[in-house]
Every structure is written in structure tokens, then in C-alpha cells.
Design a protein around this motif. Sequence first.
Motif, PDB file in Angstrom:
ATOM      1  N   GLU A   1      85.130  77.835  17.898  1.00 48.85           N
ATOM      2  CA  GLU A   1      85.136  77.909  19.253  1.00 48.85           C
ATOM      3  C   GLU A   1      84.608  78.669  19.570  1.00 48.85           C
ATOM      4  O   GLU A   1      84.085  77.693  20.874  1.00 48.85           O
ATOM      5  N   ASP A   2      82.906  78.779  18.866  1.00 53.23           N
ATOM      6  CA  ASP A   2      82.222  78.986  19.834  1.00 53.23           C
ATOM      7  C   ASP A   2      81.497  77.316  20.083  1.00 53.23           C
ATOM      8  O   ASP A   2      80.348  77.988  21.205  1.00 53.23           O
ATOM      9  N   LYS A   3      81.058  76.579  19.512  1.00 55.73           N
ATOM     10  CA  LYS A   3      80.048  75.547  19.260  1.00 55.73           C
ATOM     11  C   LYS A   3      79.972  74.028  19.551  1.00 55.73           C
ATOM     12  O   LYS A   3      79.972  73.200  19.878  1.00 55.73           O
ATOM     13  N   ILE A   4      81.615  74.273  19.361  1.00 54.32           N
ATOM     14  CA  ILE A   4      82.907  72.836  19.751  1.00 54.32           C
ATOM     15  C   ILE A   4      83.431  73.097  20.989  1.00 54.32           C
ATOM     16  O   ILE A   4      83.471  71.989  22.028  1.00 54.32           O
ATOM     17  N   TYR A   5      83.922  73.778  21.323  1.00 52.33           N
ATOM     18  CA  TYR A   5      85.548  74.004  21.724  1.00 52.33           C
ATOM     19  C   TYR A   5      85.103  74.691  23.761  1.00 52.33           C
ATOM     20  O   TYR A   5      85.297  74.072  24.411  1.00 52.33           O
ATOM     21  N   ASN A   6      84.320  75.783  23.206  1.00 51.40           N
ATOM     22  CA  ASN A   6      83.474  77.286  24.151  1.00 51.40           C
ATOM     23  C   ASN A   6      82.359  77.158  24.171  1.00 51.40           C
ATOM     24  O   ASN A   6      81.765  78.243  24.240  1.00 51.40           O
ATOM     25  N   PRO A   7      81.408  76.182  23.648  1.00 54.27           N
ATOM     26  CA  PRO A   7      79.578  76.609  23.157  1.00 54.27           C
ATOM     27  C   PRO A   7      79.106  78.079  24.465  1.00 54.27           C
ATOM     28  O   PRO A   7      79.743  78.072  25.870  1.00 54.27           O
ATOM     29  N   LYS A   8      78.877  79.183  23.842  1.00 61.07           N
ATOM     30  CA  LYS A   8      77.753  79.938  24.422  1.00 61.07           C
ATOM     31  C   LYS A   8      77.148  79.755  23.871  1.00 61.07           C
ATOM     32  O   LYS A   8      76.179  80.584  24.680  1.00 61.07           O
ATOM     33  N   GLU A   9      76.234  78.990  23.841  1.00 60.95           N
ATOM     34  CA  GLU A   9      74.165  78.935  23.899  1.00 60.95           C
ATOM     35  C   GLU A   9      74.259  77.742  25.702  1.00 60.95           C
ATOM     36  O   GLU A   9      75.178  77.578  26.178  1.00 60.95           O
ATOM     37  N   LYS A  10      73.239  77.869  25.840  1.00 60.93           N
ATOM     38  CA  LYS A  10      72.844  77.787  27.072  1.00 60.93           C
ATOM     39  C   LYS A  10      71.584  76.390  27.421  1.00 60.93           C
ATOM     40  O   LYS A  10      71.261  76.323  26.307  1.00 60.93           O
TER      41      LYS A  10
ATOM     42  N   LYS B   1      68.581  74.182  27.254  1.00 62.17           N
ATOM     43  CA  LYS B   1      67.355  74.964  27.502  1.00 62.17           C
ATOM     44  C   LYS B   1      66.663  74.875  29.509  1.00 62.17           C
ATOM     45  O   LYS B   1      65.774  75.125  29.852  1.00 62.17           O
ATOM     46  N   THR B   2      67.246  73.221  29.688  1.00 63.06           N
ATOM     47  CA  THR B   2      66.579  72.239  30.777  1.00 63.06           C
ATOM     48  C   THR B   2      67.369  72.763  31.815  1.00 63.06           C
ATOM     49  O   THR B   2      66.868  73.677  33.139  1.00 63.06           O
ATOM     50  N   THR B   3      68.872  73.113  31.771  1.00 61.77           N
ATOM     51  CA  THR B   3      69.267  73.333  33.500  1.00 61.77           C
ATOM     52  C   THR B   3      70.213  75.212  33.529  1.00 61.77           C
ATOM     53  O   THR B   3      70.215  75.707  34.407  1.00 61.77           O
ATOM     54  N   GLY B   4      69.824  75.612  31.939  1.00 59.07           N
ATOM     55  CA  GLY B   4      70.584  76.947  32.285  1.00 59.07           C
ATOM     56  C   GLY B   4      71.954  77.340  32.332  1.00 59.07           C
ATOM     57  O   GLY B   4      71.975  78.400  32.170  1.00 59.07           O
ATOM     58  N   LYS B   5      72.386  75.856  32.610  1.00 57.29           N
ATOM     59  CA  LYS B   5      74.176  76.262  31.753  1.00 57.29           C
ATOM     60  C   LYS B   5      73.841  75.907  30.609  1.00 57.29           C
ATOM     61  O   LYS B   5      73.788  76.144  29.784  1.00 57.29           O
ATOM     62  N   LEU B   6      75.437  77.047  30.555  1.00 58.08           N
ATOM     63  CA  LEU B   6      76.178  76.719  29.660  1.00 58.08           C
ATOM     64  C   LEU B   6      76.881  75.452  29.127  1.00 58.08           C
ATOM     65  O   LEU B   6      77.026  74.595  29.683  1.00 58.08           O
TER      66      LEU B   6
END
Length: 579
Positions: free
Chosen positions: A293-302, A304-309
Amino acid sequence: MAITPRNEIKTDKIYIKDVFEQWYRIPEYQRPYVWSKDEVIELLDDISYASVNTPSNDYFLGSFVYQHRKAGGEQEFIENDLLDGQQRITTIFLLFAVVRDIETNKIRKENCQKYIFQEEDKDTNTPERIRLLYKIRSEVEKFIDEYVKPENSIIDKWEDIKRIAIEDKDVSIKNMANAIVSIRTYFEDNKNIDTFFPYLLQYVLMIYVYSEQLEDAFRLFTILNDRGVKLRNSDILKAQNLQYVPDSERTKYGLQWEELESELGEEFDRFLSFIRTIVVKEKARLNLLQEFEDKIYNPKEKDKTTGKLKPALLKRGKETFDLLNKYYDHYDQLFENDNYNFTNGFEFNNMVVVMKTTLPSTDWIPPLLSYYNKFNSNRIYDFLLLLDKKFTGDWIGQLTPTERIENMNAILKGIESHKSPDDLFKTNLFDFDKVSLLKNISQKAYGRQFVKNILLKLDFLYNDNKVNKWSWFGQITIEHILPQNPKDGSQWKKDFTDTDRADLTNKIGNLILLGRGKNASQGRFDYSLKHQKYFAENINTFPNSLRVFNKYRTQWTKNELNENQKYVLDTLKAYYNIE
């Protein structure tokens, strides 16, 4: 939050600072404390990673199950008998002792001592109590009383603890001492306790499940540990993905999933973890469902270069099902077929048997699957050998589990970024510490976790690989040629001094593999009789054992042992490209 038991079955989450407000007892039916350095360091690594990268998020440490026992009769105090969770809770208990003794922060030291031990206070009628009681294992209780409970015991008795970690015969005591050594070394190696410790107390949580009735508590333990009773990760993931498949194709994909489950059985969740690793290319920090869920389908991390999810790595539904089917075909090909065409022989399959049989984890499998997915069979045996050398080089060289996983993930990234096997093989992704590997296999090897891998690898290297998958790989025992305890008056005592035996008995050159269980009485025969009556019946399927048997027919003295030690080390150095 403190636990407030009632006469019922109850479950809730609880943070570590509250876990150790309670009192626990390890009951007589529990197994010993068995965690090794690898499990301890992996736990510390995971919590440390979470404390730095997700400092405001909870970290789930797992569940524990206990029977709540009220005071009464012969029982003076309320206690909780641990049925499940002993390994984690004991490790945190030992961690508090280490932090208490290496810290200078007075409040932190006092907190740690509070989580370990309650001192007697006659003014308030407060009794002396230990948080984790091993009453039914008196030797373990004595170890805790001497080396864990007293303040500064880990500093003052450090050399004793290191010795116990190596020499003690009691499994629990040896592993507890080893855990203490591992934890102290970990924190003294530039780890920031000021970040780690508050996070441990405030954000690391467990799920507790308890009952006052032992029968109910055991039933809860069984349910939590019986994959046939509770829903598996694969069941939930299947349902989540079928929702995204069109109605007209839902039955087809559902049947495909069930076929995979039927083929893989209890290994299916592990197969899903391989897919997770191939897609994410990072160490798993969450449970399998959360990783998807959190790493593959709907990543929660941003980013680092763009600041976007970060963008999704895979879509739910058909794309997930198709990926699983594709990789199952790869898995089936690599692990269930003869693969003779890879090398015009069975070298590939036989090396896979060595790796599956003796390596401490399956972290090498995702890179192998990924390589085959991209390059098919093109130089796949060369890749497998590089993969084995890298993994065993890191393992025998004593890298931590986290470091080994990161190195396997680096290879996954390398496969993705390189256009050909030749380009991939030219990188430094397969480098390892050859000095450490050689040092460890040259010294006393018996009793080390890697010894069976090295001996089986020697058999592989001496094998002609004309036979597919050695039939004996499930029946392996390690035998000393020069016995560990030769009889007084035997030829062994004449040919080897006590100093010689202390130095040579457990070296790799004195060890071979047998295809049956050990026979202690025959194992102590003088060499000529042992060669005739014992070895001849038990080594016929082991190429390295046969080599020793055929070359050394009449005697095994210090000269023969040293000669064989040099020979097997030269063979291994050639395999690992060590000059």
C-alpha cells in the motif's frame, strides 16, 4: 497507557514505555531465548531507521500473548505469563540495561533501571521485583541478577559478559550475553541514542492479547500463529486487487491467483515478498500489506529532488496479477526445472541447491528472478556464481542482515540500470571483503553458521555436475575426521598433542560431510578403522568426502590434516578469486 486486565479476553495496542510498566514471567513451557546477533541488530536497525526517517509515525514491533495471573494463594504478585513475544521483549529488556550503563543522562539511566527492576521501599511497602522473571530457569535468573539488574554491571563485568557470549553452555544465557555485546557495540558505533531512545519509548508499539485462563491464552496464541486459521496477507491482497479488475475478467484472474496459491502453498506469502522487493528495491520496513500500500500502490515518501510524492510503482488489478504470473513462471523455471540448457550441464541447478539448503535467508532470490526477467538465460550461471560469492562473502565476512539486504537491493537496481550482463558484471556491485572471508574460513570453522555452506560448496566444486539436484541434500551431517574427544591411549593421542588438537580439530580441513546421522562410537575409532568401517558407508555421495577418503587411506596425522587444510583453502580462494 497501562493495561487494565479484566476477567475476559482483551487486545489493544501498547507502547514500549507502557509494556515495561507491567510484570512478566517466562513460564516453564517456553523455549529458551534464541535470538542471535543477526535478529538483534536487525531489530535495532529497523527502529533506528524509523526514528530518523519517520520520527512522527508509530513503529509496529509485533504482538505478544500472555496469561494474566492475579495474586492469590502461593502467588504473591500479579504476573503475566508470556506465551508469545518473549524474544522481542527480552531483547528490549536487555537494551534497557545497556543504555542504562553507557548513558550519562541521569533521567534516562533512572528510567532504564525502572524498566528493569523495582527496588524495595519499606516506607511505601514496595517490594523488590524484576520486570522479566525467569524463575523456572535458575541459571538464567542468576545471570540476570548478576549481569543485568545491578547498575554499571555491563561496564564493570564487560570481559565476563564477552566470555559468556562465546563459551557458556546454557542457550539462553549465551544468547543474552551475545545480545548485550551486540547492543553495546551497536550504540557505541556512532548511533545516536538521543534520537533512538525517546522514539523507542513513545512510538514503538506492540499489540497485546491476554486472557486470565491458560486454555484461552493458548488458543489465542495458536490463532495468531496458525496461517490456516487467520487470513493470510495473500488473501487480503487478492481481495484488494480483484476490486480493480473488470467484472468480465474477475473470475479468470481469481482462478489464476488460486492456482499460484495451490502451487506455492505456505510459500506464497514469501513469494509475494520477493515481488515486493523486486518492485521496491529497498528493505521492507512494514508488514507485507503496508509495503504494497505505502511503497508500491500509494507511496507516502516524497522525491527529494522535486518534493512531490513518489509515483506509484505498480497499479492494482490486472497489472499486479500479470506481474505475479510472469514472475511465478520465472520462479518455476529457475527452481523446478532441470535448466540443462543453461550450461549443457546441471551446474546451475546444483548451485541453487547449495544456496537454498545452506544460506541464512532468501534475500538472493529476488535478484536472481529479476536478472532472468531482464536477460533470460544469457550468462545466468555466471550471474548466479557472482550472486553466491557476494552473498556468502558478505555473510561470512559478518556484515549485518541489513547491510546484506541493502547489497542485494543494490544488485536489483544495477540489473534495472544496465543494458547487458557484461555491463552489469563490470560494476563493483559484487565486491566483498575478501580478507574477512578468508580469515573466517581459515580459523576454527566448526560451530559457525556458515560451515555447512562451505563444505557443501566444496562438494559442488569437486562434483562433475552430470547429475541433476543431488538427492542427498536433505540428509547432511558434519563429521570431524580427527575426533573432538579421542580416547585415551588411541592413535589420535599419539599423533596429535593437546595443543595440536586445540588448534586443528575444528578447522575446515578436518571436516567432511556424511549422508547419515553421526555415530559417536565409530567416530572415535582410530583412523584406519574409522576409514574402513565408518566413512566407507556414509560418504559415497559427497565428492569432497570421497576425495579425502580416496587420498588418505591409511593415516590422518598432523601432516595430512594441514595438507588438506591448505588444499581446501586453495580451492576456496580460487572460487572466490582471492590471490
